[in-house]
Design a protein around this motif. Structure first.
Motif, PDB file in Angstrom:
ATOM      1  N   LEU B   5     -59.194  -7.896 -13.060  1.00 53.93           N
ATOM      2  CA  LEU B   5     -58.717  -9.129 -12.420  1.00 53.93           C
ATOM      3  C   LEU B   5     -57.519  -9.702 -13.165  1.00 53.93           C
ATOM      4  CD1 LEU B   5     -61.987 -11.050 -11.443  1.00 53.93           C
ATOM      5  CD2 LEU B   5     -60.228 -10.179  -9.901  1.00 53.93           C
ATOM      6  N   ALA B   6     -57.609  -9.685 -14.500  1.00 54.96           N
ATOM      7  CA  ALA B   6     -56.509 -10.231 -15.312  1.00 54.96           C
ATOM      8  C   ALA B   6     -55.232  -9.420 -15.096  1.00 54.96           C
ATOM      9  CB  ALA B   6     -56.900 -10.227 -16.783  1.00 54.96           C
ATOM     10  N   LEU B   7     -55.396  -8.087 -15.072  1.00 57.04           N
ATOM     11  CA  LEU B   7     -54.211  -7.241 -14.873  1.00 57.04           C
ATOM     12  C   LEU B   7     -53.615  -7.437 -13.482  1.00 57.04           C
ATOM     13  CD1 LEU B   7     -55.318  -3.945 -16.656  1.00 57.04           C
ATOM     14  CD2 LEU B   7     -53.581  -5.571 -17.414  1.00 57.04           C
ATOM     15  N   LEU B   8     -54.484  -7.581 -12.511  1.00 52.78           N
ATOM     16  CA  LEU B   8     -54.001  -7.811 -11.138  1.00 52.78           C
ATOM     17  C   LEU B   8     -53.241  -9.138 -11.039  1.00 52.78           C
ATOM     18  CD1 LEU B   8     -56.888  -6.628  -8.801  1.00 52.78           C
ATOM     19  CD2 LEU B   8     -54.545  -5.768  -8.898  1.00 52.78           C
ATOM     20  N   LEU B   9     -53.783 -10.134 -11.716  1.00 50.26           N
ATOM     21  CA  LEU B   9     -53.132 -11.446 -11.702  1.00 50.26           C
ATOM     22  C   LEU B   9     -51.749 -11.367 -12.367  1.00 50.26           C
ATOM     23  CD1 LEU B   9     -53.518 -14.484 -11.043  1.00 50.26           C
ATOM     24  CD2 LEU B   9     -54.336 -14.765 -13.377  1.00 50.26           C
ATOM     25  N   ILE B  10     -51.704 -10.694 -13.501  1.00 49.10           N
ATOM     26  CA  ILE B  10     -50.421 -10.552 -14.201  1.00 49.10           C
ATOM     27  C   ILE B  10     -49.425  -9.798 -13.310  1.00 49.10           C
ATOM     28  CG2 ILE B  10     -49.283  -9.429 -16.170  1.00 49.10           C
ATOM     29  CD1 ILE B  10     -51.733 -10.177 -17.842  1.00 49.10           C
ATOM     30  N   LEU B  11     -49.919  -8.749 -12.669  1.00 49.34           N
ATOM     31  CA  LEU B  11     -49.062  -7.964 -11.782  1.00 49.34           C
ATOM     32  C   LEU B  11     -48.536  -8.822 -10.633  1.00 49.34           C
ATOM     33  CD1 LEU B  11     -48.278  -4.962 -11.795  1.00 49.34           C
ATOM     34  CD2 LEU B  11     -50.002  -4.592 -10.055  1.00 49.34           C
ATOM     35  N   LEU B  12     -49.416  -9.639 -10.100  1.00 51.53           N
ATOM     36  CA  LEU B  12     -49.026 -10.524  -8.996  1.00 51.53           C
ATOM     37  C   LEU B  12     -47.931 -11.493  -9.449  1.00 51.53           C
ATOM     38  CD1 LEU B  12     -49.748 -11.493  -6.061  1.00 51.53           C
ATOM     39  CD2 LEU B  12     -51.189 -13.202  -7.136  1.00 51.53           C
ATOM     40  N   LEU B  13     -48.131 -12.089 -10.617  1.00 52.77           N
ATOM     41  CA  LEU B  13     -47.141 -13.055 -11.099  1.00 52.77           C
ATOM     42  C   LEU B  13     -45.818 -12.386 -11.468  1.00 52.77           C
ATOM     43  CD1 LEU B  13     -49.456 -15.357 -13.247  1.00 52.77           C
ATOM     44  CD2 LEU B  13     -48.305 -15.978 -11.144  1.00 52.77           C
ATOM     45  N   LEU B  14     -45.929 -11.142 -11.951  1.00 58.54           N
ATOM     46  CA  LEU B  14     -44.695 -10.426 -12.321  1.00 58.54           C
ATOM     47  C   LEU B  14     -43.997  -9.810 -11.114  1.00 58.54           C
ATOM     48  CD1 LEU B  14     -45.711  -8.441 -15.551  1.00 58.54           C
ATOM     49  CD2 LEU B  14     -43.967 -10.210 -15.404  1.00 58.54           C
ATOM     50  N   SER B  15     -44.691  -9.798  -9.978  1.00 57.61           N
ATOM     51  CA  SER B  15     -44.163  -9.049  -8.828  1.00 57.61           C
ATOM     52  C   SER B  15     -42.733  -9.432  -8.414  1.00 57.61           C
ATOM     53  CB  SER B  15     -45.120  -9.129  -7.644  1.00 57.61           C
ATOM     54  OG  SER B  15     -45.312 -10.471  -7.277  1.00 57.61           O
ATOM     55  N   PRO B  16     -42.343 -10.736  -8.434  1.00 57.53           N
ATOM     56  CA  PRO B  16     -40.948 -11.011  -8.054  1.00 57.53           C
ATOM     57  C   PRO B  16     -39.947 -10.262  -8.941  1.00 57.53           C
ATOM     58  CG  PRO B  16     -42.203 -13.040  -8.129  1.00 57.53           C
ATOM     59  CD  PRO B  16     -43.091 -11.976  -8.693  1.00 57.53           C
ATOM     60  N   PHE B  17     -40.234 -10.237 -10.244  1.00 59.96           N
ATOM     61  CA  PHE B  17     -39.343  -9.509 -11.153  1.00 59.96           C
ATOM     62  C   PHE B  17     -39.348  -8.007 -10.849  1.00 59.96           C
ATOM     63  CE2 PHE B  17     -39.368 -13.041 -14.335  1.00 59.96           C
ATOM     64  CZ  PHE B  17     -38.003 -13.075 -14.541  1.00 59.96           C
ATOM     65  N   LEU B  18     -40.560  -7.468 -10.688  1.00 59.36           N
ATOM     66  CA  LEU B  18     -40.676  -6.023 -10.483  1.00 59.36           C
ATOM     67  C   LEU B  18     -39.994  -5.585  -9.188  1.00 59.36           C
ATOM     68  CD1 LEU B  18     -44.409  -5.582 -11.604  1.00 59.36           C
ATOM     69  CD2 LEU B  18     -42.336  -5.169 -12.935  1.00 59.36           C
ATOM     70  N   ILE B  19     -40.181  -6.390  -8.144  1.00 59.15           N
ATOM     71  CA  ILE B  19     -39.564  -6.038  -6.847  1.00 59.15           C
ATOM     72  C   ILE B  19     -38.036  -6.068  -6.983  1.00 59.15           C
ATOM     73  CG2 ILE B  19     -39.219  -6.833  -4.474  1.00 59.15           C
ATOM     74  CD1 ILE B  19     -42.137  -8.019  -4.748  1.00 59.15           C
ATOM     75  N   LEU B  20     -37.542  -7.125  -7.623  1.00 54.96           N
ATOM     76  CA  LEU B  20     -36.084  -7.252  -7.733  1.00 54.96           C
ATOM     77  C   LEU B  20     -35.491  -6.163  -8.636  1.00 54.96           C
ATOM     78  CD1 LEU B  20     -35.735 -11.125  -7.877  1.00 54.96           C
ATOM     79  CD2 LEU B  20     -34.919  -9.629  -6.073  1.00 54.96           C
TER      80      LEU B  20
END
Lengths: 360, 487
Positions: B5-20
């Protein structure tokens, strides 16, 4: 001690609220879905897009064009009557982000038509491939300084000027006049880094004064400036609320106050040395899905009936002749224009100017 | 499960950076004189804004303590709510109010700090008063019995004991001011540049996405560095209000309320002209019910998703990497996040609802702020209980259900409500992902962009009404649920 477990009297209210919101959400989602026909299929870039027997045109534009009080929805209403098609107007927010959005979306863009490019952003727009539009010999207004430019088709325009209220301040007649002590802390401008009119003003000064003298002039102008806003709406808002007596806006801005508020005191100051101009264009990206329909739409924007609609809702001048007759727009003072070619050339050095602006 | 869950949350929050990063192909930090000047101005105005907002908000919180037990609970709740108003209004209206009341207005650094303080004092007062109630109750009573003076109590008790919590609030404020856009531009004087302005300029003027992303990454790195300065301190949560009046300041509530009065009695009180214009705008009037419903749906969605994610954080809180990440992370600016969401969903075969994109985007932007604001501090205060329960053999799930949830549900609902309130006025992100005027925030922004400032003024009241209703909904929900749990 006996603890009485009471049923909360508010429970039914909570349930009612949750239900109301769920129903509301479902209604909105359905309403949004209903914009797309049930038989719509996934679009393939560049390929045909059948929506049953009705085709769907996707037009990207900026907020105030798309909003319900802007010209967009009414134009769409008129167009759909003629084309027997559907039109989806997509609000991309700030007009300055139109090109950036297309560049970022690349070939995945859904846009068949783009409405709201301005002449200063055309050199950036050249990074995108555009489809040429064949026009049917439109009768350009003789006052309009920019006829069709390659694939970009103009649909409205206005000179830019300082707007004031009669009786509050005697209007300036030149850029140098703005340095006068009567304007001390009375002018609102837009930041050229975040606003198109702001960039127009900066380039106007550069054209009028030359680059180095222009920046010296801007330094002297600081004492007259009340504030520099991030957007046109903020600087004009400050002016409307009486915080400033002069704002940089469109020559056509007073017409809004004449027509909607019956306030004739709003006027634009005319400078004999000339004014900059903003022209708005529509264009069709080469990756369009409904290209023919897109061309039809672009031509439709030049229809006299639609030109009048744009004029009355966007408060900008039409590009086709004979539209302003017997309207408030005919009463706007005629403003001489600056050397627009020079301005376009200088606009290519904008990054250099913006750096210097930041150091003022 | 917790780690997933923690990793998923971090991934979700980082997603704008990762997508860009995927779309743009990397980032570049433009280490130019321009960027350094922007950094200096941004840093200085943020630090000063934090100092002023925190000091005045602290006094305001002391004032709230003085009236909390004397006033009717409903009146007090209304007072608390009204403190949030300057924080949710479009910036232009806060600036207009400032210019209207302060003449001549001190443009420049002083002006920026002033407007930021006006926007944040009420919010800080509300956060600090909750901190007092949650953490100082028992200690104040003991100090009083031991004969501590008011000054000793403030020095050793409040500043000594709550320094980390106040630091967290400071970091929360710093993050807000550090990414401020319109305020520094409008009142900072000609040429005022912040990193956020530079990011927007890079995108708008030259299409420099990689540079914009680099600057945004630099913003995050700065916040991370600052978060490292805040030492970890475990405090105990003791909710007792018996003698908190020892900390109270009779006139402080007025100080906290002043910014709200400033704004409400200022430009948005002039609704007469706007009302008559609105009554004539039939198209807008017919669109209004849908905009109101859209605002409520987005607000409720944001509140609900925030509530869920806050509880996920609570469940996984014992993981130190998650704590460290949430403390220092800031999602890129609205423009970058908005474009990231657009790009991410372009290739989806089924286009998600724009409401979903708006809700997700707003939650991505507000969640790290909410964590820094109160959530992290609250969970930190409960960590001893968690440790004890674990030693006694409680499973993570049981620990969450029986120890954490009853104690944090009320606060989670409060933060979810706050997030919903912010969402009701959002236009920066919504204007990029919505594509239409779906909410009142967007309608107001559109009206302001087409001369109709007066009509926008009227709709701001409707927008505030929607925001406050959703806020009360979540707060009330939390209140009912936590009482049910406690019983």
């Amino acid at each position: 001690m006996v603890v009485m477990q009471k049923r909360s009297p508010h429970r039914s209210q909570w349930i009612a609220i949750v239900l109301a919101v769920m129903i509301g959400g479902t209604y909105l989602a359905k309403k949004q879905r209903s914009a797309v026909p049930k038989d719509a299929k996934v679009q393939q870039p560049g390929g045909p897009t059948p929506h049953g027997d009705r085709h769907k045109l996707v037009a990207y534009s900026y907020s105030s064009f798309v909003s319900s009080w802007g010209p967009g929805p009414k134009i769409v209403e008129e167009f759909t009557k003629e084309c027997q098609c559907e039109v989806e107007l997509v609000d991309v927010g700030d007009a300055g982000l139109l090109i950036q959005r297309l560049l970022l979306e690349k070939e995945r863009s859904r846009a068949d038509v783009v409405i709201g490019l301005d002449q200063l952003s055309l050199f950036q727009a050249e990074q995108i491939s555009w489809r040429d539009v064949a026009l049917r010999d439109p009768h350009w207004d003789s006052a309009f300084p920019y006829p069709k430019d390659g694939p970009f088709v103009p649909f409205d325009w206005s000179a830019l000027a300082f707007v004031f209220r009669q009786g509050e301040v005697s209007p300036p007649t030149s850029l140098d006049d703005l340095l006068d002590s009567r304007f001390e802390k009375r002018i609102t401008l837009q930041d050229p880094r975040t606003s198109t009119p702001g960039l127009q003003f900066l380039l106007w000064v550069m054209v009028d004064k030359g680059v180095d003298k222009g920046f010296s002039y801007l330094k002297s102008l600081k004492k007259s400036i009340h504030s520099v806003s991030s957007s046109w709406s903020s600087s004009y808002g400050l002016f409307q609320k009486g915080q400033a007596q002069l704002t940089f806006s469109y020559l056509t801005s007073p017409v809004y106050h004449w027509m909607e508020e019956n306030k004739r005191e709003y006027q634009a100051a005319i400078f004999s040395s000339g004014h900059p101009v903003q022209v708005e264009y529509s264009a069709i990206p080469k990756g369009c899905h409904e290209c023919e329909l897109g061309e039809k739409f672009v031509r439709f924007l030049l229809d006299p009936k639609i030109q009048k609609l744009i004029m009355n809702h966007n408060y900008m001048l039409p590009v086709i002749r004979g539209i302003t007759q017997e309207s408030e727009f005919a009463k706007i003072s005629k403003a001489p224009l600056i050397d627009l070619k020079k301005m376009e050339d200088l606009s290519k050095r904008r990054e250099e100017f913006l750096k210097r602006w930041a150091n003022l | 499960m917790r780690i997933c869950l923690a990793l998923l949350l971090i991934l979700l929050l980082l997603s704008p950076f990762l997508i860009l990063i995927r779309e743009i192909g990397g980032w570049a930090f433009p280490l130019t004189r321009e960027a350094l000047l922007a950094l200096r101005f941004t840093f200085l105005q943020s630090v000063l804004s934090v100092l002023f907002s925190l000091t005045l908000g602290f006094l305001g919180a002391q004032g709230l303590l003085s009236v909390k037990d004397r006033w009717n609970p409903r009146t007090y709740k209304l007072l608390e709510m009204s403190l949030l108003v300057p924080n949710v209004l479009p910036t232009l209206f806060v600036i207009l109010a400032s210019l209207q009341w302060i003449r001549p207005f001190p443009f420049g650094m002083v002006g920026v700090v002033f407007v930021h303080s006006i926007m944040n004092i009420g919010l800080v007062a509300l956060m600090v008063v909750r901190l007092f109630e949650g953490k100082l109750g028992g200690m104040v009573e003991l100090a009083w019995i031991e004969g501590a003076t008011r000054w000793q109590l403030l020095r050793h008790g409040v500043f000594g004991y709550l320094k980390q919590d106040l630091g967290w609030i400071g970091l929360f404020l710093f993050a807000i001011c550090f990414s401020s856009f319109a305020v520094p531009l409008m009142v900072g004087g000609m040429g005022a540049t912040t990193l956020e302005v530079l990011i927007y300029q890079k995108i708008r003027v030259s299409g420099g996405w990689s540079e914009a992303l680099g600057l945004s990454a630099f913003q995050v790195a700065t916040l991370f560095s600052l978060s490292l300065l805040l030492m970890r301190q475990k405090s105990v949560r003791v909710e007792r209000r018996s003698n908190l009046c020892l900390l109270s300041l009779p006139w402080g509530w007025l100080l906290a309320l002043l910014p709200t009065l400033f704004v409400l009695l200022g430009p948005i009180s002039e609704v007469r002209l706007g009302w008559s214009q609105l009554m004539r705008a039939s198209t807008l009037l017919s669109q209004l019910p849908q905009s109101i419903l859209g605002t409520v749906v987005v607000s409720m969605g944001v509140g609900l998703l925030t509530l869920v994610l806050l509880l996920v954080i609570a469940y996984s809180f014992s993981l130190s990497f998650l704590r460290r990440f949430l403390m220092g992370y800031a999602v890129p600016s609205s423009v970058l996040t908005g474009f990231a969401l657009l790009l991410a969903t372009l290739e989806w075969e089924v286009e998600p609802s724009v409401y979903f994109k708006m809700i997700l985007g707003i939650v991505l932007i507000t969640l790290p702020s909410l964590y820094r604001m109160n959530w992290g501090s609250l969970l930190e205060g409960l960590s001893r209980q968690i440790e004890t329960a674990r030693v006694l053999g409680a499973s993570w799930w049981r620990l969450f259900l029986e120890i954490l949830l009853p104690q944090v549900l009320l606060e989670a609902s409060f933060l979810a409500g706050l997030s919903a309130f912010w969402a009701s006025g959002d236009f920066a992100l919504s204007s990029i992902v919505a594509g239409q005027d779906l909410t009142l925030g967007l309608v107001v922004q559109g009206l302001m962009g087409s001369y109709r400032l007066e009509m926008a003024t009227v709709l701001i009241w409707v927008m505030l009404g929607c925001g406050l209703s959703t806020f009360f909904f979540f707060w009330g929900l939390g209140y009912v649920a936590s009482r049910k749990y406690s019983s």
